[in-house]
Design an enzyme around this catalytic site. Structure first.
Site, PDB file in Angstrom:
ATOM      1  N   ASP A 197      15.158  47.574  24.252  1.00  0.00           N
ATOM      2  CA  ASP A 197      15.759  47.070  25.483  1.00  0.00           C
ATOM      3  C   ASP A 197      15.933  48.185  26.490  1.00  0.00           C
ATOM      4  O   ASP A 197      16.183  49.319  26.124  1.00  0.00           O
ATOM      5  CB  ASP A 197      17.173  46.531  25.211  1.00  0.00           C
TER       6      ASP A 197
ATOM      7  N   GLU B 248      49.038  37.043  34.244  1.00  0.00           N
ATOM      8  CA  GLU B 248      49.006  38.415  34.767  1.00  0.00           C
ATOM      9  C   GLU B 248      48.731  39.430  33.664  1.00  0.00           C
ATOM     10  O   GLU B 248      48.581  40.607  33.934  1.00  0.00           O
ATOM     11  CB  GLU B 248      50.325  38.755  35.464  1.00  0.00           C
TER      12      GLU B 248
ATOM     13  N   ARG C 273      22.624  39.312  20.107  1.00  0.00           N
ATOM     14  CA  ARG C 273      21.190  39.595  20.174  1.00  0.00           C
ATOM     15  C   ARG C 273      20.827  40.921  19.512  1.00  0.00           C
ATOM     16  O   ARG C 273      19.639  41.233  19.349  1.00  0.00           O
ATOM     17  CB  ARG C 273      20.672  39.531  21.620  1.00  0.00           C
TER      18      ARG C 273
ATOM     19  N   PRO D 173      41.127  44.038  32.126  1.00  0.00           N
ATOM     20  CA  PRO D 173      40.568  44.966  33.114  1.00  0.00           C
ATOM     21  C   PRO D 173      40.980  46.414  32.842  1.00  0.00           C
ATOM     22  O   PRO D 173      40.406  47.339  33.411  1.00  0.00           O
ATOM     23  CB  PRO D 173      41.176  44.492  34.448  1.00  0.00           C
TER      24      PRO D 173
END
Ligand code: 4GM
Length: 248
Positions: free
Chosen positions: A168, A115, A153, A88
């Site tokens: 895209d 953690e 992709r 994160p």
């Protein structure tokens, strides 16, 4: 593209990597993915890979030695290969980051658990840290799958010849225009006439305008950096003058 994934839970990858487009990409030799169990690099007889944090507090921390040795073993002597920790605290993953990573012939993805990982792993073994968004998960496995999918992709040939990943929505910096297929009328909802006109120029123009309109309505933040012509900037100014925007 060859991707090595270091994880404590290799079987979590079974489904997503063995279905559909990623399955075909591997069968066609465009993509190889090797899973490595970090526990195989534990150095004690109990195969321990986590320990309590110095300084106290809750939770467990992934130990420095198993993870460092695992990365060194999997990566080999080539220091130019990105070794990416999913965390994160990393830089946020976007289509632009996917395009950047798709240029490499090899990647190593490291999935943390608990953690987090001992800070010394980052210094000795990790070259990049990526987050798939501002939320906390139980491990880096799902983010790794997201990254593998988004990158795969973009590899030429993976989507087939008729599909250009450059077109895209997010690659153009806009959201996608609305799509329709048969039937032409469903309940009281009709397919826009222009899409059935056979006029490809008019279809392209309509799609481009609808992409801009939808982006303005849902994600105006994207329009700051979107590549728009002068005419399209005028169209946008017109939209912005409308008092009650029509949901796009
Ligand atoms: C802390 C450090 C990635 C936690 C390393 C991983 C969310 C993301 C973990 C880690 C994660 C994300 C595991 N949670 N937003 N949890 O990409 O790998």
């Amino acid at each position: 593209m060859h991707i090595d994934i270091l994880t404590l839970f290799p079987s979590m990858f079974d489904g997503p990597l063995t279905e559909s487009i990623l399955k075909r990409a591997q069968e066609n030799g465009l993509l190889t993915i090797h899973l490595h169990n970090i526990r195989d690099y534990a150095t004690d007889k109990h195969h321990t890979v986590d320990d309590t944090p110095y300084g106290g507090g809750g939770g467990m921390v992934m130990m420095v030695e198993p993870l460092t040795v695992a990365v060194e073993d999997v990566r080999g002597p080539d220091a130019g290969i990105p070794v990416i920790l999913l965390t994160p605290q990393g830089r946020v993953f976007t289509q632009q980051v996917a395009q950047e990573l798709a240029q490499y012939p090899r990647l190593v993805l490291v999935c943390g658990r608990y953690e987090g990982v001992d800070e010394r792993v980052r210094r000795s073994a990790i070259t990049d840290e990526i987050s798939i968004g501002d939320y906390v998960l139980t491990g880096g496995e799902l983010p790794a799958m997201v990254i593998v999918d988004a990158i795969s992709r973009l590899i030429p040939g993976v989507l087939g010849a008729r599909w250009a990943a450059e077109e895209d929505s997010h690659a153009m910096g806009l959201l996608e225009y609305p799509h329709y297929t048969r039937p032409p009328v469903f309940r009281d909802m009709v397919v826009p006439d222009v899409l059935q006109s056979g006029d490809h120029g008019a279809v392209d123009a309509w799609r481009r305008r609808e992409a801009i309109r939808r982006t303005w309505y849902r994600r105006p933040d994207l329009l700051v950096t979107a590549d728009l012509s002068d005419g399209e900037r005028w169209y946008l100014a017109d939209l912005a003058e409308t008092d009650a925007p029509v949901p796009a």
